[in-house]
Design a protein around this motif. Structure first.
Motif, PDB file in Angstrom:
ATOM      1  N   MET A  10      49.512  50.343  73.164  1.00 34.14           N
ATOM      2  CA  MET A  10      48.188  50.123  73.751  1.00 34.14           C
ATOM      3  C   MET A  10      47.216  50.883  72.883  1.00 34.14           C
ATOM      4  SD  MET A  10      49.454  50.784  77.641  1.00 34.14           S
ATOM      5  CE  MET A  10      47.884  50.447  78.412  1.00 34.14           C
ATOM      6  N   ARG A  11      46.482  50.195  72.041  1.00 37.97           N
ATOM      7  CA  ARG A  11      45.721  50.868  71.001  1.00 37.97           C
ATOM      8  C   ARG A  11      44.251  50.481  71.050  1.00 37.97           C
ATOM      9  NH1 ARG A  11      50.451  48.804  68.185  1.00 37.97           N
ATOM     10  NH2 ARG A  11      51.835  50.530  67.747  1.00 37.97           N
ATOM     11  N   PHE A  69      53.623  51.911  61.540  1.00 33.33           N
ATOM     12  CA  PHE A  69      52.396  51.967  62.344  1.00 33.33           C
ATOM     13  C   PHE A  69      51.612  50.677  62.134  1.00 33.33           C
ATOM     14  CE2 PHE A  69      52.829  56.683  61.958  1.00 33.33           C
ATOM     15  CZ  PHE A  69      52.739  56.997  63.300  1.00 33.33           C
ATOM     16  N   SER A  70      50.984  50.170  63.190  1.00 31.97           N
ATOM     17  CA  SER A  70      50.110  49.017  63.016  1.00 31.97           C
ATOM     18  C   SER A  70      48.847  49.465  62.281  1.00 31.97           C
ATOM     19  CB  SER A  70      49.736  48.399  64.368  1.00 31.97           C
ATOM     20  OG  SER A  70      48.846  49.244  65.063  1.00 31.97           O
ATOM     21  N   PHE A  79      47.694  60.000  60.845  1.00 29.23           N
ATOM     22  CA  PHE A  79      48.901  60.418  60.124  1.00 29.23           C
ATOM     23  C   PHE A  79      48.711  60.244  58.610  1.00 29.23           C
ATOM     24  CE2 PHE A  79      52.974  59.264  58.150  1.00 29.23           C
ATOM     25  CZ  PHE A  79      53.703  60.414  58.402  1.00 29.23           C
ATOM     26  N   LYS A  80      48.217  59.094  58.188  1.00 29.97           N
ATOM     27  CA  LYS A  80      48.029  58.846  56.754  1.00 29.97           C
ATOM     28  C   LYS A  80      46.964  59.761  56.170  1.00 29.97           C
ATOM     29  CE  LYS A  80      49.626  54.089  57.093  1.00 29.97           C
ATOM     30  NZ  LYS A  80      49.270  52.662  57.117  1.00 29.97           N
ATOM     31  N   ARG A  81      45.899  60.015  56.937  1.00 31.60           N
ATOM     32  CA  ARG A  81      44.855  60.926  56.467  1.00 31.60           C
ATOM     33  C   ARG A  81      45.408  62.343  56.289  1.00 31.60           C
ATOM     34  NH1 ARG A  81      42.073  64.851  57.712  1.00 31.60           N
ATOM     35  NH2 ARG A  81      43.028  65.037  59.759  1.00 31.60           N
ATOM     36  N   SER A  82      46.163  62.806  57.274  1.00 33.33           N
ATOM     37  CA  SER A  82      46.738  64.147  57.210  1.00 33.33           C
ATOM     38  C   SER A  82      47.756  64.259  56.082  1.00 33.33           C
ATOM     39  CB  SER A  82      47.406  64.511  58.545  1.00 33.33           C
ATOM     40  OG  SER A  82      46.458  64.560  59.576  1.00 33.33           O
ATOM     41  N   GLY A 106      57.438  52.962  69.801  1.00 34.20           N
ATOM     42  CA  GLY A 106      56.471  52.761  70.876  1.00 34.20           C
ATOM     43  C   GLY A 106      55.323  53.741  70.746  1.00 34.20           C
ATOM     44  N   GLU A 107      54.140  53.291  71.101  1.00 36.49           N
ATOM     45  CA  GLU A 107      52.936  54.129  71.038  1.00 36.49           C
ATOM     46  C   GLU A 107      52.095  53.808  72.271  1.00 36.49           C
ATOM     47  OE1 GLU A 107      49.060  54.611  68.111  1.00 36.49           O
ATOM     48  OE2 GLU A 107      50.908  53.753  67.319  1.00 36.49           O
TER      49      GLU A 107
END
Length: 197
Positions: A10-11, A69-70, A79-82, A106-107
């Motif tokens: 649910m994003r 990750f979508s 996550f990618k930024r960090s 799942g997220e």
């Protein structure tokens, strides 16, 4: 059945801290003043050597990582930024070139009412964020078995006049939870000892 089971990805749209700050301050009043104080204080912290909760994550033990990750996942974006700020590991688009796969199982990002007022309106609720994931090498070797990272924040509901400010406060809390979750994820990934070969 738990609140996580059966719910997948649910994003809501990702909002940058800059956009949230502009919206927060635009509404003025107590919310705008509070927002100005919070962001003003936060802007001074790096200059005095203070580190935010979680500290700086260690470099990961692999140079190429594939994730599932979508594209619009707030956790994936953070996550990618960090990971770029830590350095040493590149997120690749093709799994065959990766030394490790971060597979998202799942997220979930949701809100649950905890209590009601006498009139039946929500008086208190809880914001929740959860990531279910595993790490493997794509060839059958599991580095970290399926794991859940769960965070929550309890919030007091606002009246109708404060609704917009409360929505923006919720967005800021979700952003803080996302950052916290990503730091926990990076620390767990940094502890991996990949198999030789």
């Amino acid at each position: 059945m738990s609140w996580f089971e059966g719910v997948h990805a649910m994003r809501p749209d990702y909002q940058t801290p800059q956009l949230l700050r502009r919206r927060f301050l635009r509404h003025g009043g107590v919310g705008g003043l509070l927002g100005l104080m919070v962001f003003g204080a936060a802007s001074m912290l790096p200059g005095c050597g203070f580190q935010l909760r979680g500290g700086t994550a260690s470099r990961l033990p692999f140079s190429k990582l594939y994730t599932t990750f979508s594209a619009n996942s707030p956790i994936g974006i953070e996550f990618k930024r960090s990971l770029r700020s830590v350095g040493g590991t590149e997120v690749v688009d093709t799994p065959t070139s990766a030394q490790a796969w971060l597979e998202v199982l799942g997220e979930v990002r949701d809100r649950q009412v905890l209590g009601f007022s006498r009139t039946g309106s929500a008086r208190e609720y809880q914001l929740r964020l959860q990531l279910h994931w595993r790490l493997h090498d794509g060839r059958g070797h599991e580095m970290i078995s399926p794991t859940r990272i769960s965070l929550s924040r309890d919030v007091t509901a606002a009246d109708a006049q404060q609704l917009v400010a409360k929505q923006e406060e919720d967005a800021l809390l979700y952003q803080d939870m996302t950052t916290d979750l990503v730091q926990q994820l990076l620390r767990q990934l940094a502890s991996v000892r990949p198999a030789d070969g």
